[in-house]
Scaffold this active site. Structure first.
Site, short mmCIF file in Angstrom:
data_model
loop_
_atom_site.label_atom_id
_atom_site.label_comp_id
_atom_site.label_asym_id
_atom_site.label_seq_id
_atom_site.Cartn_x
_atom_site.Cartn_y
_atom_site.Cartn_z
N SER A 99 0.82 -1.20 0.00
CA SER A 99 0.00 0.00 0.00
C SER A 99 0.86 1.26 0.00
O SER A 99 1.60 1.51 -0.94
CB SER A 99 -0.97 -0.03 1.18
OG SER A 99 -1.87 1.04 1.12
N ASP A 243 -3.51 6.27 -3.21
CA ASP A 243 -2.38 5.70 -2.49
C ASP A 243 -1.68 4.67 -3.39
O ASP A 243 -2.04 4.52 -4.57
CB ASP A 243 -2.81 5.10 -1.15
CG ASP A 243 -3.76 3.91 -1.28
OD1 ASP A 243 -4.29 3.69 -2.39
OD2 ASP A 243 -3.97 3.21 -0.28
N ASP A 245 -1.46 1.39 -3.79
CA ASP A 245 -2.18 0.31 -4.46
C ASP A 245 -3.53 0.76 -4.99
O ASP A 245 -4.33 -0.05 -5.45
CB ASP A 245 -2.33 -0.91 -3.56
CG ASP A 245 -3.06 -0.62 -2.25
OD1 ASP A 245 -3.09 0.54 -1.82
OD2 ASP A 245 -3.60 -1.57 -1.64
N ASP A 247 -6.34 1.74 -3.80
CA ASP A 247 -7.65 1.35 -3.27
C ASP A 247 -8.27 2.47 -2.45
O ASP A 247 -9.43 2.38 -2.05
CB ASP A 247 -7.58 0.06 -2.46
CG ASP A 247 -6.70 0.16 -1.22
OD1 ASP A 247 -5.94 1.13 -1.09
OD2 ASP A 247 -6.76 -0.77 -0.38
#
Length: 454
Positions: A99, A243, A245, A247
């Site tokens: 992340s 961010d 990743d 999501d």
């Protein structure tokens, strides 16, 4: 390698430094353990742009395939794109990402078919125990015929699915600056936004897991400074930051001012309730603004308050049949996306809401941003339980004040509230305060901090 899995396996995922804390050998064991615990006969995997991600992902696939499981690799993807594949194909899945953590980190987010989360109470602790038992000797040999490892591109299908969940037909031309932070938003945004009447100003779309420009964590104000400046320079209608990743999404208005995730939660909740005939349950965690349950009720819905954390949100969504859920951390969950979180779908809702009327974003979200909030303030403490007890002692028994301990301690009065929660991983207490006006909020915040740090 000798690994301390107590430091590697967290409450909701696997996360640690590569290769110091884990490597491809360990990833292969996680693949074998994952299929044994889930009972899956086929899985899907994906990975982000970090240098270590392709190798870790392929090692996990080898471990799974060696136990007779067919693996579909979707390659480079956002975490919600992996959730899409898990939901659409009905497969257990594993996403390789850390992340917003720094470049040397990597991790695994795992789910059962339909993007159902795998956390400490839903299989992750069993996976950890198996990996620990195999670290010295390796995974036991399987009698099963080795599974296949094949590749499949899902980006177009993922994008079409998201666009099918939002009415974008009346969106007027908008200028939008998107900061991908060298993360997976740079991969997904061009396809998801294709064909919309948008002038896209891309920032840091080059996939680079070393994050050369800034950390891919838009909740840290330092990481949206570039976006704020660019929105003003471009005279754009809004800015969106993702961010690492992709999501989570964070929004700034036409002035470059941050829009609180609570306001986005309220805005999307109102739209999802309208889409569902003015009925439905909406989940919010206990440190979102008072605005969220107010807006939900005003639009015919039923608000349900939960603890902080995606496992609690997703569990409550499944139990209550909620249509939507939102958190202060810019995670947004949708029933029509297998109860999983997708910042991209929230971003499309913002574009549809703004583009469906003539006003500015700041004017649009003003109706959803009604109170003064402190944001999250972390304090390092020697004794978390002792400080929480001191706060409880200071407020309990006071007239017109209620206390609850759903998650940490929440103290609520007529015109203000605050919550103090202990970190699960660090010697920190996290304070969030809100009031009907800024002076009251500041007074409440400072009074709580004096006890926390006293």
């Amino acid at each position: 390698m000798t690994a301390d899995l107590s430091q590697l396996v967290k409450a909701y995922d696997v996360r640690g430094v590569v290769p110091d804390q884990w490597d491809e050998t360990l990833a292969e064991l996680f693949g074998a353990a994952f299929v044994q615990v889930t009972g899956a006969d086929a899985i899907v995997t994906g990975h982000d742009m970090r240098p270590s991600s392709p190798g870790l992902s392929r090692a996990f696939a080898r471990g799974a395939a060696a136990r007779g499981v067919d693996v579909t690799e979707i390659g480079l993807c956002s975490t919600d794109q992996l959730y899409y594949a898990s939901g659409a194909f009905g497969l257990a899945g594993a996403m390789f990402t850390a992340s917003h953590n720094p470049a040397q980190y990597n991790g695994i987010k795992m789910c059962r078919p339909g993007a159902a989360p795998v956390g400490q109470d839903t299989g992750l602790s069993e996976i950890r125990e198996l990996v620990e038992s195999w670290m010295d000797s390796g995974a036991p040999t399987s009698d099963a015929t080795p599974g296949t490892i094949t590749q499949r591109d899902t980006l177009e299908d993922y994008s079409a699915h998201l666009r099918g969940l939002v009415d974008l037909t009346s969106v007027r031309p908008l200028k939008v600056v998107v900061d991908a932070g060298n993360g997976m938003g740079g991969h997904t945004v061009p396809t998801v936004f294709a064909g919309l009447p948008l002038t896209l100003v891309p920032m840091f779309f080059e996939l680079d897991g070393t994050f050369p420009n800034h950390e891919a964590n838009p909740l840290d104000p330092a990481n949206i400074v570039d976006l704020q400046k660019r929105v003003r320079e471009e005279d754009a209608d809004l800015g969106i930051a993702f961010d690492g990743d992709a999501d989570r999404c964070f929004v700034v208005d036409e002035r470059g001012e941050p829009v609180s995730p609570s306001a986005i939660t309220a805005l999307v909740a109102a739209r999802e309730l309208a889409r569902n005939g003015g009925k439905g349950t909406v989940i919010h965690n206990l440190i979102t603004s008072w605005s969220v349950p107010e807006v939900v009720r005003e639009n015919g819905g039923t608000p349900v308050r939960t603890r902080v954390g995606h496992s609690f949100i997703k569990a409550e969504m499944a139990t209550s049949g909620a249509i939507f859920g939102g958190e202060h951390s810019a995670h947004y969950y949708f029933k029509d996306f297998w109860n999983a979180d997708t910042g991209m779908l929230a971003a499309l809702h913002v574009l549809a809401a703004l583009g469906g009327q003539e006003g500015t974003l700041s004017a649009l979200v003003a109706q959803y941003d009604r109170y003064a909030g402190s944001g999250e303030i972390n304090s390092t403490v020697d004794d978390q339980a002792g400080r929480l007890a001191a706060i409880k002692a200071a407020y309990e028994g006071r007239e017109d004040i209620t206390l609850d301990e759903l998650d940490g301690l929440t103290v609520t009065a007529t015109d203000w509230w605050f919550n103090v929660r202990p970190s699960n991983t660090e010697p920190l207490l996290r304070l969030n305060a809100e009031a009907r006006d800024e002076p009251t909020m500041a007074k409440v915040r400072d009074e709580a901090l004096a006890i926390i740090r006293g």
